[in-house]
Design a protein around this motif. Structure first.
Motif, PDB file in Angstrom:
ATOM      1  N   CYS A   1      -1.810 -37.981 -20.839  1.00 46.16           N
ATOM      2  CA  CYS A   1      -0.921 -37.457 -21.877  1.00 46.16           C
ATOM      3  C   CYS A   1       0.528 -37.542 -21.415  1.00 46.16           C
ATOM      4  CB  CYS A   1      -1.297 -36.013 -22.204  1.00 46.16           C
ATOM      5  SG  CYS A   1      -0.156 -35.217 -23.333  1.00 46.16           S
ATOM      6  N   ARG A   2       1.399 -38.064 -22.281  1.00 46.53           N
ATOM      7  CA  ARG A   2       2.804 -38.244 -21.906  1.00 46.53           C
ATOM      8  C   ARG A   2       3.713 -37.200 -22.536  1.00 46.53           C
ATOM      9  NH1 ARG A   2       3.412 -43.368 -19.746  1.00 46.53           N
ATOM     10  NH2 ARG A   2       5.277 -42.421 -18.882  1.00 46.53           N
ATOM     11  N   CYS A   3       3.124 -36.067 -22.942  1.00 45.20           N
ATOM     12  CA  CYS A   3       3.925 -35.023 -23.606  1.00 45.20           C
ATOM     13  C   CYS A   3       5.193 -34.680 -22.832  1.00 45.20           C
ATOM     14  CB  CYS A   3       3.108 -33.752 -23.800  1.00 45.20           C
ATOM     15  SG  CYS A   3       2.058 -33.804 -25.249  1.00 45.20           S
TER      16      CYS A   3
ATOM     17  N   ILE B   1       7.814 -37.011 -23.589  1.00 50.83           N
ATOM     18  CA  ILE B   1       8.209 -36.896 -24.990  1.00 50.83           C
ATOM     19  C   ILE B   1       9.088 -35.654 -25.190  1.00 50.83           C
ATOM     20  CG2 ILE B   1       7.278 -36.412 -27.297  1.00 50.83           C
ATOM     21  CD1 ILE B   1       5.027 -38.451 -26.458  1.00 50.83           C
TER      22      ILE B   1
ATOM     23  N   LEU C   1      -2.339 -43.379 -25.400  1.00 52.28           N
ATOM     24  CA  LEU C   1      -3.442 -42.674 -26.069  1.00 52.28           C
ATOM     25  C   LEU C   1      -3.163 -42.425 -27.552  1.00 52.28           C
ATOM     26  CD1 LEU C   1      -4.446 -39.975 -23.421  1.00 52.28           C
ATOM     27  CD2 LEU C   1      -5.177 -42.342 -23.624  1.00 52.28           C
ATOM     28  N   TYR C   2      -1.892 -42.562 -27.949  1.00 49.61           N
ATOM     29  CA  TYR C   2      -1.470 -42.239 -29.321  1.00 49.61           C
ATOM     30  C   TYR C   2      -2.274 -43.019 -30.353  1.00 49.61           C
ATOM     31  CZ  TYR C   2       1.666 -42.024 -33.411  1.00 49.61           C
ATOM     32  OH  TYR C   2       2.207 -41.847 -34.675  1.00 49.61           O
TER      33      TYR C   2
ATOM     34  N   CYS D   1      -6.080 -40.054 -29.036  1.00 47.86           N
ATOM     35  CA  CYS D   1      -5.376 -38.835 -29.441  1.00 47.86           C
ATOM     36  C   CYS D   1      -4.895 -38.907 -30.889  1.00 47.86           C
ATOM     37  CB  CYS D   1      -4.195 -38.612 -28.498  1.00 47.86           C
ATOM     38  SG  CYS D   1      -3.332 -37.073 -28.776  1.00 47.86           S
TER      39      CYS D   1
ATOM     40  N   VAL E   1      -5.431 -34.805 -27.753  1.00 51.93           N
ATOM     41  CA  VAL E   1      -5.557 -34.757 -26.296  1.00 51.93           C
ATOM     42  C   VAL E   1      -4.506 -33.807 -25.731  1.00 51.93           C
ATOM     43  CG1 VAL E   1      -5.350 -36.090 -24.156  1.00 51.93           C
ATOM     44  CG2 VAL E   1      -6.549 -37.061 -26.122  1.00 51.93           C
ATOM     45  N   GLY E   2      -3.299 -33.937 -26.223  1.00 54.57           N
ATOM     46  CA  GLY E   2      -2.213 -33.124 -25.676  1.00 54.57           C
ATOM     47  C   GLY E   2      -1.642 -32.185 -26.726  1.00 54.57           C
TER      48      GLY E   2
ATOM     49  N   CYS F   1       1.341 -31.860 -27.928  1.00 53.95           N
ATOM     50  CA  CYS F   1       2.287 -32.412 -28.915  1.00 53.95           C
ATOM     51  C   CYS F   1       1.564 -32.954 -30.147  1.00 53.95           C
ATOM     52  CB  CYS F   1       3.114 -33.538 -28.309  1.00 53.95           C
ATOM     53  SG  CYS F   1       4.082 -33.031 -26.914  1.00 53.95           S
ATOM     54  N   MET F   2       0.248 -33.188 -30.026  1.00 55.45           N
ATOM     55  CA  MET F   2      -0.523 -33.659 -31.172  1.00 55.45           C
ATOM     56  C   MET F   2      -1.222 -32.489 -31.868  1.00 55.45           C
ATOM     57  SD  MET F   2      -1.121 -36.464 -32.798  1.00 55.45           S
ATOM     58  CE  MET F   2      -1.254 -38.077 -32.016  1.00 55.45           C
TER      59      MET F   2
HETATM   60  S1  SF4 Z   1      -0.205 -35.538 -27.400  1.00 60.88           S
HETATM   61 FE1  SF4 Z   1      -1.476 -37.370 -27.479  1.00 60.88          FE
HETATM   62  S2  SF4 Z   1      -0.142 -39.008 -28.218  1.00 60.88           S
HETATM   63 FE2  SF4 Z   1       1.171 -37.300 -27.586  1.00 60.88          FE
HETATM   64  S3  SF4 Z   1       1.700 -37.787 -25.475  1.00 60.88           S
HETATM   65 FE3  SF4 Z   1      -0.102 -36.465 -25.367  1.00 60.88          FE
HETATM   66  S4  SF4 Z   1      -1.845 -37.861 -25.344  1.00 60.88           S
HETATM   67 FE4  SF4 Z   1      -0.068 -39.068 -25.977  1.00 60.88          FE
END
Ligand code: SF4
Lengths: 375, 92
Positions: free
Chosen positions: A313-315, A318, A330-331, A335, A341-342, A344-345
């Motif tokens: 996850c790259r939250c 972001i 993963l977007y 996810c 997954v994270g 932010c989603m």
């Molecule tokens: S919430 Fe989902 S899409 Fe956003 S950074 Fe985390 S893994 Fe990636």
């Protein structure tokens, strides 16, 4: 409502958009700090109105998204105790910790209720004196006084079975930590409307001076947001960064003193971990000694365990404005809002969720790149 | 989590005891009345005034004039822009 419709009308927004297009003389990167701004920008299609050189980045302003897995784990641990009912804001229940979410705890038999206000959690405690009702106290300066007022009310009424886990965060410290990061390239800050209603627009003066950064406090209607953006562009053009309050009908320079004193009565500052950003000194609030009987972690003996970030996850990037959601591999694949997954989603106000719902971009750039290179 | 729309106060209730019965505001929207706590409002609203609400609490009281004045400003901003191509107060 009539009032809101007027702020949305094209008669007001169209000239603002034209002026933004006229004023923008070089590419600018502007961070909208608040999750409600992120949502409003997407919902009203504001991005599509703006000139190409104006990049909007979402900041760390969604309280659900920045709550670290360690705190989620503590909420889940409390939920799994037989005598405890969790009364929580709805957005929080699907946020994954390191081992499941409040939703999975509920599926396993835990009692998790959704409330709209911390005061509703207190009412639940009154209605069910045989249970311990715990409110996961997440939120920024707008929410914190509501929690403080609820604790004071519990104290007045002598309610013994109401607890919180203090996990609230304060915005200026986090923004300063972000701005001090040399890798972050931001030319202006669109400051959150209702956090600013509490802390006051003067709270950003230090930042404007120290980092030579334009700040504009804005409300949530399209005209408010556009006026804020225009102010930031102008400040940049003129080389005079300052704090411009574009939401004077709600925000004063010194903020809401009554709300500030509620916060100070019940809470005191402490270091706090932000999901994706790490520990930021003085950016959280814990209960003062005087109110420690409301401390759920203390009373239920729940420890705060260190955790690692969700894999892949790259939250974090972001929330720092370094990546856009489709840059995460993963977007849209592993996810999605249905299977997040994270954080932010998960949250309605999360950047990934807003992107997914409104931008029309449903797959990761990485995936597109891969698909086009494989024959 | 922020609700931007101000709600109009239709009744003020309670207030017999500052500690045990603090006053609350009733606001109405779509025919549904909701009780709003006033502990953190910058001041107690009058009936007919507006409040901005967060998590069941009023965080700011707006007079009717406040709301209308601001709307007027925004409208003026738009009109001036249309006529002159710049905002009132902006540098020449
Ligand atoms: S919430 Fe989902 S899409 Fe956003 S950074 Fe985390 S893994 Fe990636």
């Amino acid at each position: 409502m009539k009032c809101a419709d007027e702020f949305r009308s094209r008669a007001i927004t169209a000239p603002l958009v034209e002026e933004i297009i006229r004023s923008l003389v070089r590419p600018l990167r502007i961070m909208e700090v608040c999750g409600t701004h992120t949502m409003s920008i997407f919902r009203h299609g504001i991005r599509s109105l703006l000139p190409e050189g104006l990049t909007l980045l979402s900041g760390p302003g969604c309280p659900v998204c920045v709550t670290p897995a360690s705190h989620i784990d503590a909420f889940v641990a409390a939920a799994n105790l037989a005598q405890v009912t969790i009364a929580t804001f709805g957005d929080l229940i699907r946020v994954p910790g390191s081992n499941g979410s409040l939703a999975t705890a509920r599926a396993g038999g835990a009692r998790v209720e959704i409330v709209y206000s911390p005061m509703d959690a207190l009412t639940l405690a009154q209605q069910e004196p045989e249970r311990l009702v715990l409110f996961p106290a997440i939120g920024f300066e707008t929410t914190i006084p509501t929690i403080a007022a609820t604790i004071l009310q519990a104290e007045r009424l002598g309610i013994e079975n109401f607890l919180i886990i203090a996990a609230s965060k304060t915005m200026p410290q986090a923004l300063e930590a972000l701005m001090a990061d040399p890798e972050l390239q931001v030319d202006g800050l669109l400051c959150p409307g209702h956090v600013s209603a509490i802390i006051g627009s003067d709270a950003y003066l230090r930042m404007a001076e120290r980092y030579h950064l334009g700040c504009a406090v804005a409300g949530f209607e399209p005209a408010d947001i556009l006026a804020g953006l225009l102010s930031l562009i102008r400040q940049h053009n003129e080389g005079t960064p300052k704090v411009d309050n574009c939401y004077t009908r709600v925000v004063s320079p010194e903020g809401n003193l009554k709300a500030q004193s509620l916060i100070n009565e019940v809470f005191m500052p402490a270091d706090s971990e932000w999901r994706g950003l790490g520990v930021i000194p003085g950016s959280g609030l814990v209960l003062r000694e005087k109110y420690s009987r409301f401390d759920g972690m203390l009373r239920l003996e729940i420890p705060l365990q260190p955790t690692s970030e969700t894999k892949g996850c790259r939250c974090g990037d972001i929330l720092k404005g370094r990546l856009l959601p489709p840059d995460c591999p993963l977007y849209g694949a592993a996810c999605t809002p249905l299977q997040p997954v994270g954080p932010c989603m998960v949250s309605n106000e999360g950047t990934c969720a807003a992107y997914y719902r409104y931008s029309g971009q449903k797959v990761s750039h990485r995936k597109i790149a891969k698909d086009t290179t494989t024959p | 989590m922020c609700l931007a729309i101000p709600m109009q106060v239709v009744e003020i209730k309670g207030g017999s005891d500052e500690l045990l019965d603090p006053c609350v505001a009733l606001v109405e929207s779509d025919g549904i009345r909701k009780e709003i706590r006033l502990e953190m409002a910058d001041r107690i609203p009058l009936v007919g005034e507006y409040v901005i609400i967060h998590a069941g609490f009023a965080i700011r009281t707006l007079t009717v004039e406040d709301a209308e004045y601001n709307l007027k400003l925004m409208r003026q901003m738009a009109e001036t822009l249309e006529h002159q191509g710049r905002l009132p107060g902006a540098p020449e």
